[in-house]
Write a protein that holds these residues in place. Sequence first.
Motif, short mmCIF file in Angstrom:
data_model
loop_
_atom_site.label_atom_id
_atom_site.label_comp_id
_atom_site.label_asym_id
_atom_site.label_seq_id
_atom_site.Cartn_x
_atom_site.Cartn_y
_atom_site.Cartn_z
N PRO A 21 0.81 -1.22 0.00
CA PRO A 21 0.00 0.00 0.00
C PRO A 21 0.85 1.28 0.00
N LEU A 22 2.15 1.15 0.20
CA LEU A 22 3.02 2.33 0.16
C LEU A 22 3.44 2.72 -1.25
N LEU A 23 3.20 1.87 -2.23
CA LEU A 23 3.70 2.14 -3.57
C LEU A 23 3.14 3.42 -4.17
N VAL A 24 1.84 3.58 -4.16
CA VAL A 24 1.22 4.74 -4.81
C VAL A 24 1.54 6.04 -4.08
N PRO A 25 1.42 6.12 -2.74
CA PRO A 25 1.77 7.39 -2.09
C PRO A 25 3.24 7.76 -2.26
N MET A 26 4.12 6.77 -2.21
CA MET A 26 5.55 7.07 -2.40
C MET A 26 5.84 7.49 -3.84
N LEU A 27 5.15 6.91 -4.79
CA LEU A 27 5.32 7.29 -6.18
C LEU A 27 4.86 8.73 -6.40
N LEU A 28 3.69 9.07 -5.91
CA LEU A 28 3.18 10.43 -6.07
C LEU A 28 4.02 11.45 -5.30
N GLY A 29 4.42 11.09 -4.09
CA GLY A 29 5.30 11.99 -3.33
C GLY A 29 6.65 12.17 -4.01
N GLY A 30 7.16 11.11 -4.59
CA GLY A 30 8.42 11.19 -5.31
C GLY A 30 8.32 12.08 -6.54
N ILE A 31 7.19 12.00 -7.24
CA ILE A 31 7.01 12.87 -8.41
C ILE A 31 7.00 14.32 -7.99
N VAL A 32 6.31 14.63 -6.91
CA VAL A 32 6.25 16.02 -6.42
C VAL A 32 7.63 16.49 -5.99
N ILE A 33 8.35 15.68 -5.23
CA ILE A 33 9.68 16.06 -4.76
C ILE A 33 10.63 16.23 -5.93
N GLY A 34 10.60 15.31 -6.88
CA GLY A 34 11.46 15.42 -8.06
C GLY A 34 11.16 16.64 -8.89
N PHE A 35 9.87 16.95 -9.07
CA PHE A 35 9.48 18.13 -9.83
C PHE A 35 9.97 19.40 -9.15
N LEU A 36 9.72 19.50 -7.84
CA LEU A 36 10.14 20.71 -7.12
C LEU A 36 11.65 20.86 -7.09
N ALA A 37 12.36 19.74 -6.93
CA ALA A 37 13.83 19.80 -6.93
C ALA A 37 14.34 20.26 -8.28
N GLY A 38 13.77 19.76 -9.36
CA GLY A 38 14.21 20.17 -10.69
C GLY A 38 13.81 21.60 -11.03
N TYR A 39 12.65 22.01 -10.57
CA TYR A 39 12.14 23.34 -10.90
C TYR A 39 12.89 24.44 -10.14
N PHE A 40 13.12 24.22 -8.85
CA PHE A 40 13.74 25.28 -8.05
C PHE A 40 15.26 25.19 -7.97
N PHE A 41 15.81 23.98 -7.99
CA PHE A 41 17.25 23.84 -7.80
C PHE A 41 17.98 23.43 -9.07
N VAL A 42 17.28 23.16 -10.13
CA VAL A 42 17.79 22.73 -11.44
C VAL A 42 18.87 21.66 -11.26
N TRP A 43 20.12 21.96 -11.51
CA TRP A 43 21.16 20.93 -11.44
C TRP A 43 21.50 20.54 -10.00
N TRP A 44 21.29 21.45 -9.05
CA TRP A 44 21.51 21.10 -7.65
C TRP A 44 20.44 20.12 -7.16
N GLY A 45 19.39 19.99 -7.91
CA GLY A 45 18.34 19.03 -7.58
C GLY A 45 18.82 17.59 -7.64
#
Length: 97
Positions: free
Chosen positions: A25-49
Amino acid sequence: MSHPSQRPGPSQRSGSGDGSTPISPLLVPMLLGGIVIGFLAGYFFVWWGLIVVAAVLVAAASMVLTGRSRDGATGAVVGVLLGYLGVILVALFRGAL
């Protein structure tokens, strides 16, 4: 043709969907949370992400090594990579990088 009492039941048939491995049951929440974290890291920190991506990889490896949910760790890693690479590819195609 075999007699109905000799036919294998649904639980005895090979290839049926009944004997599949359950998904954590952790697969879907971790996947969605990972997408959000990855998007924010790439958007705000670009290569430091990439540091955020590496930190999630280390956290997922430690989850697996301590015996926690392997499906959750896989979801987190895949989500972060999808989110981060998605926003970086959009930036590259738009010429922002």
